[in-house]
Design an enzyme around this catalytic site. Sequence first.
Site, PDB file in Angstrom:
ATOM      1  N   ASN A 139      15.552   1.902  12.157  1.00 38.06           N
ATOM      2  CA  ASN A 139      14.303   1.128  12.201  1.00 38.06           C
ATOM      3  C   ASN A 139      13.190   1.778  13.013  1.00 38.06           C
ATOM      4  OD1 ASN A 139      15.791   0.526  14.530  1.00 38.06           O
ATOM      5  ND2 ASN A 139      14.755  -1.420  14.767  1.00 38.06           N
ATOM      6  N   GLY A 190      22.428   0.222  17.437  1.00 31.65           N
ATOM      7  CA  GLY A 190      22.709  -0.248  16.084  1.00 31.65           C
ATOM      8  C   GLY A 190      23.225  -1.670  16.127  1.00 31.65           C
ATOM      9  N   ALA A 228      28.677  -5.020  14.857  1.00 30.72           N
ATOM     10  CA  ALA A 228      29.979  -4.644  14.307  1.00 30.72           C
ATOM     11  C   ALA A 228      30.204  -3.142  14.498  1.00 30.72           C
ATOM     12  CB  ALA A 228      30.050  -5.000  12.822  1.00 30.72           C
ATOM     13  N   THR A 229      29.154  -2.348  14.293  1.00 34.21           N
ATOM     14  CA  THR A 229      29.303  -0.898  14.484  1.00 34.21           C
ATOM     15  C   THR A 229      29.520  -0.605  15.964  1.00 34.21           C
ATOM     16  OG1 THR A 229      27.643  -0.719  12.753  1.00 34.21           O
ATOM     17  CG2 THR A 229      28.321   1.321  13.795  1.00 34.21           C
ATOM     18  N   GLY A 230      28.819  -1.335  16.811  1.00 36.05           N
ATOM     19  CA  GLY A 230      29.002  -1.162  18.261  1.00 36.05           C
ATOM     20  C   GLY A 230      30.459  -1.354  18.651  1.00 36.05           C
ATOM     21  N   GLU A 256      23.230  -0.287  22.712  1.00 31.16           N
ATOM     22  CA  GLU A 256      22.002  -1.065  22.486  1.00 31.16           C
ATOM     23  C   GLU A 256      22.165  -1.755  21.142  1.00 31.16           C
ATOM     24  OE1 GLU A 256      19.579  -1.454  24.570  1.00 31.16           O
ATOM     25  OE2 GLU A 256      19.744   0.223  25.967  1.00 31.16           O
ATOM     26  N   CYS A 296      14.575  -4.523  16.962  1.00 32.35           N
ATOM     27  CA  CYS A 296      15.598  -5.221  17.760  1.00 32.35           C
ATOM     28  C   CYS A 296      14.967  -6.259  18.668  1.00 32.35           C
ATOM     29  CB  CYS A 296      16.393  -4.213  18.579  1.00 32.35           C
ATOM     30  SG  CYS A 296      15.386  -3.256  19.712  1.00 32.35           S
ATOM     31  N   GLU A 305      17.958   1.748  28.575  1.00 34.40           N
ATOM     32  CA  GLU A 305      17.062   2.834  28.174  1.00 34.40           C
ATOM     33  C   GLU A 305      15.715   2.552  28.837  1.00 34.40           C
ATOM     34  OE1 GLU A 305      17.664   2.881  23.795  1.00 34.40           O
ATOM     35  OE2 GLU A 305      18.865   4.670  24.150  1.00 34.40           O
TER      36      GLU A 305
HETATM   37  P1  NAD Z   1      24.182   0.095  12.055  1.00 36.60           P
HETATM   38  O1  NAD Z   1      25.076  -0.428  13.118  1.00 36.60           O
HETATM   39  O2  NAD Z   1      24.504  -0.181  10.642  1.00 36.60           O
HETATM   40  O3  NAD Z   1      24.082   1.699  12.170  1.00 36.60           O
HETATM   41  C1  NAD Z   1      23.699   2.346  13.349  1.00 36.60           C
HETATM   42  C2  NAD Z   1      24.186   3.780  13.312  1.00 36.60           C
HETATM   43  O4  NAD Z   1      25.607   3.813  13.449  1.00 36.60           O
HETATM   44  C3  NAD Z   1      23.878   4.530  12.014  1.00 36.60           C
HETATM   45  O5  NAD Z   1      23.501   5.850  12.332  1.00 36.60           O
HETATM   46  C4  NAD Z   1      25.208   4.480  11.291  1.00 36.60           C
HETATM   47  O6  NAD Z   1      25.355   5.497  10.323  1.00 36.60           O
HETATM   48  C5  NAD Z   1      26.164   4.660  12.443  1.00 36.60           C
HETATM   49  N1  NAD Z   1      27.553   4.246  12.214  1.00 36.60           N
HETATM   50  C6  NAD Z   1      28.025   3.375  11.283  1.00 36.60           C
HETATM   51  N2  NAD Z   1      29.366   3.221  11.440  1.00 36.60           N
HETATM   52  C7  NAD Z   1      29.739   4.019  12.482  1.00 36.60           C
HETATM   53  C8  NAD Z   1      30.977   4.279  13.133  1.00 36.60           C
HETATM   54  N3  NAD Z   1      32.124   3.696  12.744  1.00 36.60           N
HETATM   55  N4  NAD Z   1      30.992   5.117  14.199  1.00 36.60           N
HETATM   56  C9  NAD Z   1      29.849   5.693  14.628  1.00 36.60           C
HETATM   57  N5  NAD Z   1      28.640   5.496  14.028  1.00 36.60           N
HETATM   58  C10 NAD Z   1      28.582   4.659  12.978  1.00 36.60           C
HETATM   59  O7  NAD Z   1      22.730  -0.426  12.441  1.00 36.60           O
HETATM   60  P2  NAD Z   1      21.368  -0.282  11.609  1.00 36.60           P
HETATM   61  O8  NAD Z   1      21.403  -1.171  10.424  1.00 36.60           O
HETATM   62  O9  NAD Z   1      21.056   1.169  11.410  1.00 36.60           O
HETATM   63  O10 NAD Z   1      20.310  -0.858  12.683  1.00 36.60           O
HETATM   64  C11 NAD Z   1      19.982  -2.211  12.789  1.00 36.60           C
HETATM   65  C12 NAD Z   1      20.627  -2.823  14.030  1.00 36.60           C
HETATM   66  O11 NAD Z   1      20.293  -2.055  15.178  1.00 36.60           O
HETATM   67  C13 NAD Z   1      20.077  -4.215  14.292  1.00 36.60           C
HETATM   68  O12 NAD Z   1      21.127  -5.075  14.683  1.00 36.60           O
HETATM   69  C14 NAD Z   1      19.126  -3.993  15.472  1.00 36.60           C
HETATM   70  O13 NAD Z   1      18.888  -5.119  16.266  1.00 36.60           O
HETATM   71  C15 NAD Z   1      19.835  -2.914  16.216  1.00 36.60           C
HETATM   72  N6  NAD Z   1      18.895  -2.217  17.093  1.00 36.60           N
HETATM   73  C16 NAD Z   1      19.025  -2.373  18.454  1.00 36.60           C
HETATM   74  C17 NAD Z   1      18.126  -1.759  19.319  1.00 36.60           C
HETATM   75  C18 NAD Z   1      18.224  -1.915  20.821  1.00 36.60           C
HETATM   76  O14 NAD Z   1      17.564  -1.196  21.541  1.00 36.60           O
HETATM   77  N7  NAD Z   1      19.028  -2.857  21.318  1.00 36.60           N
HETATM   78  C19 NAD Z   1      17.088  -0.976  18.779  1.00 36.60           C
HETATM   79  C20 NAD Z   1      16.989  -0.844  17.399  1.00 36.60           C
HETATM   80  C21 NAD Z   1      17.904  -1.459  16.558  1.00 36.60           C
END
Ligand code: NAD
Length: 476
Positions: free
Chosen positions: A134, A208, A211-213, A230, A265, A446
């Site tokens: 994003n 991200g 669930a990925t976190g 994050e 986010c 951050e």
């Molecule tokens: P996402 O979790 O789908 O993907 C994030 C990244 O993780 C991508 O590069 C993806 O390819 C990678 N990924 C996927 N599976 C993985 C795994 N098993 N191991 C390691 N990496 C993996 O998120 P998204 O759809 O790209 O982003 C949207 C989310 O991010 C929203 O929930 C948003 O709130 C959050 N976000 C948070 C912040 C913050 O600062 N807190 C900032 C921006 C976005």
Amino acid sequence: MGETIVRENPARIHEIVGTVDVATPAHVAAAVGRAQAAFPSWSATPLGERAAALEAGAAAISGAAGEFGTLLARELGKVEADCRGETGFAAAWLRWCNEHAGTALAGRDIDDEAGRLVVHRRPYGVVAAIVPWNAPLILSILKVAPALVTGNTVVVKPSPLAPLAVEQALRALAACLPPGVVEVVQGGAETGAALVADPRVAKIAFTGGEATGRAVLRAAAGTITPVVLELGGNDPAIFLDDADLTPATMTSALWGTFLTSGQVCMAAKRLYVHRSRVDEFVEGYLDAADRALVLGDPLDPDVTIGPMVSASQRRGLVALVAGATGAGAIAHPLGRVAPGADLDAGYFFRPVLVTGIDPAAPLVVEEQFGPAVPLVPFDDEDALVAEVNAGRYGLASSVWSADEDRAFTLAARLACGFTFVNCHNRSGMSLRAPFGGWRASGYGREFGPEGLAEYTQTHAVHRPAAVAGAGRAYPT
Ligand code: NAD
């Protein structure tokens, strides 16, 4: 032939913006190996020299802001001026880190009646930076700048939904640095999983979804690798009974939600308005939208809000809004459509303000990540504080009041990592203010000195004063 990511333009989905090759696990291992090989020499390079190289990188990135901005707008659907702004912000953060790294690395050196203590602050080694789509330029540089200036090397994995501009910007930065100091590996979950599981990675910085976190944390548990997480948010924006609802405030409140089509986010994702001001608020909000929101192709300079990034993001939002309106809520369409815009060509969603909604509806309690915002009236501040503090997420929030002290007092009671006062979202950010979540929004910070400190670890060297009479501590 390996796998390729083909990136379409979300505003015109038949237009291919570019392609990148997906890094296999072997490519990831090789990139980590190069970063590891570069670490001893980069970490031993005097801070001034590292900062000078990063300054050259900042100049290269801001010098190409137009080029990166246009590419980012085409692959992401975010309006071009915003994309250029992201590039400028990334360069400003690189410079801030350069300026403040000396303090972050200073440690302590004490020799007194209690003994001699030296605390060194050291880099970790290879940092894995996993970035969402994003705001990919700023979110990658947010990790890369503090990691590099403090002596780490970095392997970045961009999102498959925004791989192009970020790779170009990181290549421009890498060209100012020794080989291996910054590496980029492209791909999706599999590439990310290979990177975070590599035992040579010493620190993980992840932004991200939740669930990925969790998946990243599970992988990090295998190697006991520290993680900055994050994650998502569901920020409440709280308008008190004395909030100043001038047109300027309403425009600011509007962009608090709709910047990047609501896909931020820290966007205001639910509006809590004191019941005594709801009618006035709705009228002012719709007026502000009429003035400011123009939906269309992000490359059109008159357009201020573009499409969503993908079909699945739009599908999720359509379902949340339909669920709310199906249960009796009213979705007020916001703004206008740019003349000639073809909304069927891309993942467009007409922005809406949703009123008359059940406060427990999914559109209120989940992260919608798109251009639809619910408004919930409230009567009692204490009850509202208890309600928002009980939510799963704790990323950011905002309090709006004509009395700044009152706003700061209420803000201090909110259980989250950041509270904006009389603003929300990017306009309220500061390079010096730590940003990050509580609870399901993650941990680690951050921005600010805290954002720099994430990339150093302490090493204490100590000789206690009582060594001569050590018999005091242990029987001889
Ligand atoms: P996402 O979790 O789908 O993907 C994030 C990244 O993780 C991508 O590069 C993806 O390819 C990678 N990924 C996927 N599976 C993985 C795994 N098993 N191991 C390691 N990496 C993996 O998120 P998204 O759809 O790209 O982003 C949207 C989310 O991010 C929203 O929930 C948003 O709130 C959050 N976000 C948070 C912040 C913050 O600062 N807190 C900032 C921006 C976005």
